[in-house]
Design a protein around this motif. Sequence first.
Motif, short mmCIF file in Angstrom:
data_model
loop_
_atom_site.label_atom_id
_atom_site.label_comp_id
_atom_site.label_asym_id
_atom_site.label_seq_id
_atom_site.Cartn_x
_atom_site.Cartn_y
_atom_site.Cartn_z
N ARG A 1 0.83 -1.22 0.00
CA ARG A 1 0.00 0.00 0.00
C ARG A 1 0.86 1.27 0.00
NH1 ARG A 1 -4.05 -2.38 2.88
NH2 ARG A 1 -3.28 -1.76 4.92
N HIS A 2 1.98 1.23 0.72
CA HIS A 2 2.88 2.40 0.74
C HIS A 2 3.28 2.79 -0.67
CE1 HIS A 2 3.68 3.09 4.95
NE2 HIS A 2 3.87 1.79 5.17
N VAL A 3 3.67 1.79 -1.45
CA VAL A 3 4.19 2.05 -2.79
C VAL A 3 3.07 2.48 -3.74
CG1 VAL A 3 5.46 1.03 -4.73
CG2 VAL A 3 6.06 0.41 -2.39
N VAL A 4 1.93 1.76 -3.66
CA VAL A 4 0.82 2.05 -4.57
C VAL A 4 0.31 3.47 -4.32
CG1 VAL A 4 -1.55 1.40 -5.18
CG2 VAL A 4 0.19 -0.36 -4.85
N ARG A 5 0.21 3.85 -3.04
CA ARG A 5 -0.27 5.19 -2.71
C ARG A 5 0.67 6.24 -3.30
NH1 ARG A 5 -0.20 5.50 2.97
NH2 ARG A 5 -1.67 3.79 3.06
N ALA A 6 1.99 6.02 -3.15
CA ALA A 6 2.96 7.01 -3.64
C ALA A 6 2.93 7.12 -5.16
CB ALA A 6 4.37 6.62 -3.18
N ALA A 7 2.55 6.02 -5.83
CA ALA A 7 2.51 6.05 -7.30
C ALA A 7 1.18 6.56 -7.82
CB ALA A 7 2.80 4.65 -7.84
N GLY A 8 0.25 6.92 -6.91
CA GLY A 8 -1.02 7.48 -7.35
C GLY A 8 -2.10 6.44 -7.56
N GLY A 9 -2.15 5.42 -6.69
CA GLY A 9 -3.19 4.38 -6.80
C GLY A 9 -2.77 3.30 -7.78
N TRP A 10 -3.68 2.32 -7.95
CA TRP A 10 -3.33 1.18 -8.81
C TRP A 10 -3.12 1.59 -10.25
CZ3 TRP A 10 -1.13 -3.00 -7.54
CH2 TRP A 10 -1.32 -3.54 -6.26
N ARG A 11 -4.01 2.51 -10.71
CA ARG A 11 -3.88 2.92 -12.11
C ARG A 11 -2.52 3.64 -12.31
NH1 ARG A 11 -8.66 6.08 -15.06
NH2 ARG A 11 -9.72 4.13 -14.60
N GLY A 12 -2.20 4.51 -11.35
CA GLY A 12 -0.90 5.22 -11.43
C GLY A 12 0.26 4.24 -11.39
N THR A 13 0.13 3.20 -10.54
CA THR A 13 1.21 2.23 -10.41
C THR A 13 1.44 1.51 -11.74
OG1 THR A 13 0.55 1.90 -8.13
CG2 THR A 13 2.05 0.26 -9.06
N MET A 14 0.32 1.10 -12.37
CA MET A 14 0.45 0.39 -13.65
C MET A 14 1.08 1.30 -14.70
SD MET A 14 -0.69 -2.44 -12.77
CE MET A 14 -0.94 -3.45 -14.19
N ARG A 15 0.60 2.55 -14.71
CA ARG A 15 1.12 3.48 -15.72
C ARG A 15 2.61 3.74 -15.48
NH1 ARG A 15 -2.55 8.33 -15.80
NH2 ARG A 15 -4.10 6.82 -16.46
N LEU A 16 2.96 3.91 -14.21
CA LEU A 16 4.37 4.17 -13.89
C LEU A 16 5.24 2.97 -14.25
CD1 LEU A 16 6.55 5.93 -12.61
CD2 LEU A 16 5.92 5.01 -10.37
N ALA A 17 4.75 1.77 -13.93
CA ALA A 17 5.52 0.57 -14.23
C ALA A 17 5.74 0.45 -15.74
CB ALA A 17 4.81 -0.67 -13.69
N TRP A 18 4.69 0.73 -16.50
CA TRP A 18 4.77 0.64 -17.96
C TRP A 18 5.75 1.69 -18.50
CZ3 TRP A 18 4.36 -2.09 -22.07
CH2 TRP A 18 4.14 -1.51 -23.32
N ASP A 19 5.60 2.92 -17.99
CA ASP A 19 6.48 4.02 -18.43
C ASP A 19 7.94 3.72 -18.09
OD1 ASP A 19 4.69 5.69 -19.55
OD2 ASP A 19 5.14 7.41 -18.24
N ALA A 20 8.15 3.20 -16.88
CA ALA A 20 9.52 2.92 -16.44
C ALA A 20 10.13 1.82 -17.30
CB ALA A 20 9.53 2.52 -14.96
N LEU A 21 9.31 0.80 -17.59
CA LEU A 21 9.80 -0.31 -18.41
C LEU A 21 10.17 0.19 -19.80
CD1 LEU A 21 10.13 -3.36 -18.02
CD2 LEU A 21 8.00 -3.66 -19.28
N ARG A 22 9.29 1.00 -20.39
CA ARG A 22 9.59 1.54 -21.71
C ARG A 22 10.79 2.48 -21.66
NH1 ARG A 22 5.59 2.96 -25.91
NH2 ARG A 22 5.58 5.04 -25.03
N GLY A 23 10.91 3.18 -20.53
CA GLY A 23 12.02 4.12 -20.37
C GLY A 23 13.38 3.43 -20.41
N VAL A 24 13.45 2.28 -19.77
CA VAL A 24 14.76 1.62 -19.70
C VAL A 24 14.94 0.54 -20.77
CG1 VAL A 24 15.23 2.10 -17.27
CG2 VAL A 24 13.98 0.04 -17.88
N ARG A 25 13.81 0.05 -21.32
CA ARG A 25 13.93 -1.01 -22.34
C ARG A 25 13.87 -0.48 -23.77
NH1 ARG A 25 16.17 -5.04 -21.92
NH2 ARG A 25 14.88 -6.20 -23.36
N GLY A 26 13.44 0.77 -23.93
CA GLY A 26 13.39 1.35 -25.27
C GLY A 26 12.10 1.04 -26.00
#
Length: 438
Positions: free
Chosen positions: A413-438
């Motif tokens: 919950r600590h992490v999900v809250r900081a990322a802006g909820g579940w939707r934010g977490t998914m979006r951040l994870a996707w963005d981060a993955l694309r950011g480092v994987r190209g």
Amino acid sequence: MSGERFDAVVVGAGPAGAAAAYTMASQGLSVVMLERGEFPGAKNMFGGVLYRHALEALIGEAWKESGLPVERVVTEQRYWLLGPESVVSIGHRHARFMDPPNAWTAFRARFDPWLAGKAKAAGALPVYQTTAIDLLRDPATGRVTGVLVDRDEGELYADVVVIADGVNSLLREKLGIPRWKPHQVSLAVKEVLALPREKIEDRFNLEGNEGVTIEFLGATSRGLTGLGFLYTNKETLSLGIGVMVDDLLRRPIAPYELLESVKQHPMLHKLLHGAETVEYSAHMIPEGAWHAVPQLAGDGWVLCGDAAGLVNFVNREGSNLAMLSGQMAGEVIVEARRAGDLSAQRLMAYDRRVRRSVIGQDLRKIRRLPAMLHRWGGERLFDHLVGAINEAAYRYFLVDGTPKRQAEAEALRHVVRAAGGWRGTMRLAWDALRGVRG
Ligand SMILES: Cc1cc2nc3c(=O)[nH]c(=O)nc-3n(C[C@H](O)[C@H](O)[C@H](O)COP(=O)(O)OP(=O)(O)OC[C@H]3O[C@@H](n4cnc5c(N)ncnc54)[C@H](O)[C@@H]3O)c2cc1C
């Protein structure tokens, strides 16, 4: 000096310029290598990791000679996510990094003169304490024909000008290439701290020549997008932090204050206490990656290293990309000369070679990262999220009678809250993955 003519004028005797000068001079071209500093490296600083690969590609096994001015062999690399008083860490140590060395820690004031010495020994003419202040052009065609330097009658003519004058390149501006935008550069501040060798080896768990690097982010950048580093040298430590300039403009913090708060962080303080500052410096790093790389060649010129924005900031690879690009520029110029064709089209082979090489591939891979970091913002990523990861780790490791399923859910919950909820977490994870994987 007026009116002297060379096959190539190289501006800047950093890793890019020295590599270009070495490559061309070893193939018999007449090369002059200009450096505004009293000696190469006099005006340079970096964190201090130098990779063997690019050096070996350039000079072969000559790096093995006893005079290579490096500090320690990097055998362990750590990454730290820092909360205000905690750390979540990951790292890797391997004896195989030792022989042959994968990387060394080093000082530019010692390495640059050594590399420039190789260019000189190969036949390049070094001219120091001399600044190129403008490009000379053929009035009829606009072709770059040389440089004007800050000496009386200081005109130097050449078939090609190799522009390797670093992140604040004056000559790149003279070509009409726009200056870096604040979101494409970081400002890095660094201190060298003296500490007895035994203390360094004790605190970092080192033997003999082994060295450690620590890259850290989180609480230390005070809500700005930034990365810090702590590297072990023989009898000193290199400590620094770089933050994006657009962030600094929004939230002005004096660079030395930033470094002071880094030193006060409890996790770093443990490693640093008792160390004495012996040097302080600041420098810019081009961090725009692929989208900020301009055209790399034209009529009578090529652009190398930091002047071209060839820095992979994720893997702290600037010097070796500078050397690789300098070498590629030198090779293309030698080939063009042999073919008797130094046209812009022919020199553009250098642009294509860089983009197809590991340099282009790596910069393309991280091309989305600068925009991603900008979009999410330093405060959310480096302050809230990294802080939440530390809180989650604390909750996970705390044994207080709470059932594990509940403790894990609280940690998450600590992490999900900081990322802006579940939707934010998914979006951040996707963005981060694309950011480092190209
Ligand atoms: C804090 C910090 C940490 C870093 N850490 C690392 C690291 O750990 N590993 C890594 O690989 N890279 C690192 N880098 C990046 C690395 O330092 C650069 O990518 C690299 O130095 C680029 O080399 P270059 O030859 O293109 O430019 P530079 O090294 O900047 O050399 C340019 C040279 O041109 C000279 N010059 C400038 N203008 C003129 C002119 N008009 N006339 C004549 N001479 C001129 C300058 O004095 C200088 O010597 C770091 C950078 C910083 C700031």
